[in-house]
Design an enzyme around this catalytic site. Sequence first.
Site, PDB file in Angstrom:
ATOM      1  N   ILE A 149       0.842  -1.209   0.000  1.00  0.00           N
ATOM      2  CA  ILE A 149       0.000   0.000   0.000  1.00  0.00           C
ATOM      3  C   ILE A 149       0.872   1.251   0.000  1.00  0.00           C
ATOM      4  CG2 ILE A 149      -1.749   1.303   1.284  1.00  0.00           C
ATOM      5  CD1 ILE A 149      -2.753  -1.465   2.340  1.00  0.00           C
ATOM      6  N   ASP A 168      10.888   2.832   7.032  1.00  0.00           N
ATOM      7  CA  ASP A 168      10.604   1.395   6.946  1.00  0.00           C
ATOM      8  C   ASP A 168      11.934   0.669   7.061  1.00  0.00           C
ATOM      9  OD1 ASP A 168      10.066  -1.255   6.220  1.00  0.00           O
ATOM     10  OD2 ASP A 168       8.436  -0.668   4.863  1.00  0.00           O
ATOM     11  N   ASP A 253      -9.280   5.567   9.461  1.00  0.00           N
ATOM     12  CA  ASP A 253     -10.217   4.581   8.911  1.00  0.00           C
ATOM     13  C   ASP A 253     -10.326   3.383   9.849  1.00  0.00           C
ATOM     14  OD1 ASP A 253     -11.876   3.489   6.778  1.00  0.00           O
ATOM     15  OD2 ASP A 253     -10.237   2.078   6.393  1.00  0.00           O
ATOM     16  N   GLU A 258     -13.525  -1.065  17.254  1.00  0.00           N
ATOM     17  CA  GLU A 258     -14.399  -0.745  16.125  1.00  0.00           C
ATOM     18  C   GLU A 258     -15.788  -1.322  16.379  1.00  0.00           C
ATOM     19  OE1 GLU A 258     -12.415  -1.917  12.496  1.00  0.00           O
ATOM     20  OE2 GLU A 258     -10.766  -0.545  12.883  1.00  0.00           O
ATOM     21  N   HIS A 276     -13.725   1.920   8.641  1.00  0.00           N
ATOM     22  CA  HIS A 276     -12.905   0.814   8.122  1.00  0.00           C
ATOM     23  C   HIS A 276     -13.356   0.407   6.710  1.00  0.00           C
ATOM     24  CE1 HIS A 276     -10.167  -2.696   9.535  1.00  0.00           C
ATOM     25  NE2 HIS A 276     -10.024  -2.468   8.246  1.00  0.00           N
ATOM     26  N   ILE A 277     -13.375   1.412   5.833  1.00  0.00           N
ATOM     27  CA  ILE A 277     -13.801   1.156   4.443  1.00  0.00           C
ATOM     28  C   ILE A 277     -12.632   1.280   3.480  1.00  0.00           C
ATOM     29  CG2 ILE A 277     -16.241   1.772   4.703  1.00  0.00           C
ATOM     30  CD1 ILE A 277     -15.433   4.613   3.591  1.00  0.00           C
ATOM     31  N   GLY A 278     -11.396   1.260   4.028  1.00  0.00           N
ATOM     32  CA  GLY A 278     -10.218   1.430   3.176  1.00  0.00           C
ATOM     33  C   GLY A 278     -10.183   0.482   1.991  1.00  0.00           C
ATOM     34  N   ALA A 279     -10.674  -0.744   2.181  1.00  0.00           N
ATOM     35  CA  ALA A 279     -10.604  -1.743   1.099  1.00  0.00           C
ATOM     36  C   ALA A 279     -11.923  -1.890   0.353  1.00  0.00           C
ATOM     37  CB  ALA A 279     -10.202  -3.087   1.690  1.00  0.00           C
TER      38      ALA A 279
HETATM   39  P1  NAD Z   1       2.867  -4.956   3.468  1.00  0.00           P
HETATM   40  O1  NAD Z   1       3.228  -6.123   4.313  1.00  0.00           O
HETATM   41  O2  NAD Z   1       2.990  -5.064   1.986  1.00  0.00           O
HETATM   42  O3  NAD Z   1       3.689  -3.664   3.932  1.00  0.00           O
HETATM   43  C1  NAD Z   1       3.934  -3.356   5.278  1.00  0.00           C
HETATM   44  C2  NAD Z   1       5.247  -2.597   5.334  1.00  0.00           C
HETATM   45  O4  NAD Z   1       5.447  -2.202   6.689  1.00  0.00           O
HETATM   46  C3  NAD Z   1       6.462  -3.460   4.940  1.00  0.00           C
HETATM   47  O5  NAD Z   1       7.235  -2.801   3.948  1.00  0.00           O
HETATM   48  C4  NAD Z   1       7.246  -3.620   6.241  1.00  0.00           C
HETATM   49  O6  NAD Z   1       8.638  -3.653   6.035  1.00  0.00           O
HETATM   50  C5  NAD Z   1       6.832  -2.359   6.988  1.00  0.00           C
HETATM   51  N1  NAD Z   1       6.992  -2.495   8.435  1.00  0.00           N
HETATM   52  C6  NAD Z   1       6.742  -3.562   9.218  1.00  0.00           C
HETATM   53  N2  NAD Z   1       7.017  -3.275  10.499  1.00  0.00           N
HETATM   54  C7  NAD Z   1       7.456  -1.990  10.519  1.00  0.00           C
HETATM   55  C8  NAD Z   1       7.895  -1.126  11.560  1.00  0.00           C
HETATM   56  N3  NAD Z   1       7.941  -1.526  12.822  1.00  0.00           N
HETATM   57  N4  NAD Z   1       8.248   0.134  11.220  1.00  0.00           N
HETATM   58  C9  NAD Z   1       8.210   0.562   9.927  1.00  0.00           C
HETATM   59  N5  NAD Z   1       7.833  -0.232   8.908  1.00  0.00           N
HETATM   60  C10 NAD Z   1       7.444  -1.486   9.194  1.00  0.00           C
HETATM   61  O7  NAD Z   1       1.366  -4.607   3.870  1.00  0.00           O
HETATM   62  P2  NAD Z   1       0.318  -3.761   3.005  1.00  0.00           P
HETATM   63  O8  NAD Z   1      -0.429  -4.683   2.096  1.00  0.00           O
HETATM   64  O9  NAD Z   1       0.962  -2.555   2.451  1.00  0.00           O
HETATM   65  O10 NAD Z   1      -0.706  -3.349   4.151  1.00  0.00           O
HETATM   66  C11 NAD Z   1      -0.307  -2.501   5.223  1.00  0.00           C
HETATM   67  C12 NAD Z   1      -1.370  -2.554   6.306  1.00  0.00           C
HETATM   68  O11 NAD Z   1      -2.569  -1.963   5.839  1.00  0.00           O
HETATM   69  C13 NAD Z   1      -1.802  -3.998   6.645  1.00  0.00           C
HETATM   70  O12 NAD Z   1      -0.993  -4.543   7.635  1.00  0.00           O
HETATM   71  C14 NAD Z   1      -3.211  -3.874   7.080  1.00  0.00           C
HETATM   72  O13 NAD Z   1      -3.265  -3.861   8.478  1.00  0.00           O
HETATM   73  C15 NAD Z   1      -3.653  -2.524   6.541  1.00  0.00           C
HETATM   74  N6  NAD Z   1      -4.811  -2.623   5.662  1.00  0.00           N
HETATM   75  C16 NAD Z   1      -5.912  -1.886   5.974  1.00  0.00           C
HETATM   76  C17 NAD Z   1      -7.031  -1.946   5.172  1.00  0.00           C
HETATM   77  C18 NAD Z   1      -8.253  -1.116   5.480  1.00  0.00           C
HETATM   78  O14 NAD Z   1      -9.342  -1.547   5.180  1.00  0.00           O
HETATM   79  N7  NAD Z   1      -8.118   0.064   6.039  1.00  0.00           N
HETATM   80  C19 NAD Z   1      -7.046  -2.791   4.060  1.00  0.00           C
HETATM   81  C20 NAD Z   1      -5.905  -3.505   3.748  1.00  0.00           C
HETATM   82  C21 NAD Z   1      -4.793  -3.432   4.569  1.00  0.00           C
END
Ligand code: NAD
Length: 302
Positions: A149, A168, A253, A258, A276-279
């Site tokens: 993301i 990161d 979000d 929740e 929580h509608i991000g997706a």
């Molecule tokens: P991803 O695993 O592809 O990316 C996560 C990134 O975070 C990685 O690059 C990792 O190296 C980094 N990371 C991990 N621990 C860290 C730390 N302590 N400090 C800094 N960076 C760190 O995941 P993604 O697909 O990009 O999703 C990210 C998050 O978004 C998911 O974990 C999920 O919880 C959330 N999400 C929310 C919704 C929503 O509806 N709002 C939908 C999908 C995902």
Amino acid sequence: MKVLIADSINEKGISELEEVAEVVVNTTITPEELLETIKDFDAIVVRSRTKVTREVIEAAPRLKIIARAGVGVDNVDVKAATERGVMVINAPESTSITVAEHSIGLMLALARKISLADKSVKEGKWEKNRFMGIELNGKTLGIIGMGRIGSQVVVRTKAFGMDIMVYDPYISREAAEEMGVTVTDLETLLRESDIVTIHVPLTPETKHLISDEEFKLMKESAFIVNCARGGIIDEEALYRALKDGEIAGAALDVFEEEPPEGSPLLELENVVLTPHIGASTSEAQRDAAIIVANEIKTVFQG
Ligand code: NAD
């Protein structure tokens, strides 16, 4: 092979599965009914409504796959599944663009006070002077977590003319160079960003990653956006930071609880909240259904 679709998913995913399996769609199934019927199925597809507990898994001798048509598998007992040799699959890439777009939508909502302005016009007012905003152009965006993301946020916010900083510790120098971003430590990112957006998973390491100390580092004019998981921002500290003017606004979000019933954040004007509608786009849901259907097909076809 028999597949139970226990939560509503896109039709395209269902028709893909029908090519290789007998598909039963029961998207109102209760926990009791699920316990009773799961014994007849080789795979179950869920979104977030249905909980695939240890009890369910143990009542399912034929079960080979639990598929979550989406990202998080919080509603699946992955440990119990692993112990029984049941594969748990999901579609993490399906929602990346959608969540990135929602995050940028929230940034724009904060920068241009869109929610407040909307409310005001609907109340019959015309308060042009109240809603002076800022441009994203030329501002520094701090991205915490540049995975699927976060990377989509980078690509899109570059087009807005933003300068991007990333914190990161797990990404490679090559990945950062390829994306054309500056990688920095958390403190520098918080001090220098005009907007901070969070895209890390919730882990013991990221729980309350942003709390009182971190808000104190941020600019008084800064905004923070969280479309990742509740609990990464300490909401009590966020409330204090917003009340005391340590930062200018926040958009969430996701919440520690929740829905965030009774949260003092609900009363603040400088906060934009979504449930929580991000997706939640039709494209992301379609892609999630197709991806998990194809994975199930691959497993069934050996
Ligand atoms: P991803 O695993 O592809 O990316 C996560 C990134 O975070 C990685 O690059 C990792 O190296 C980094 N990371 C991990 N621990 C860290 C730390 N302590 N400090 C800094 N960076 C760190 O995941 P993604 O697909 O990009 O999703 C990210 C998050 O978004 C998911 O974990 C999920 O919880 C959330 N999400 C929310 C919704 C929503 O509806 N709002 C939908 C999908 C995902």
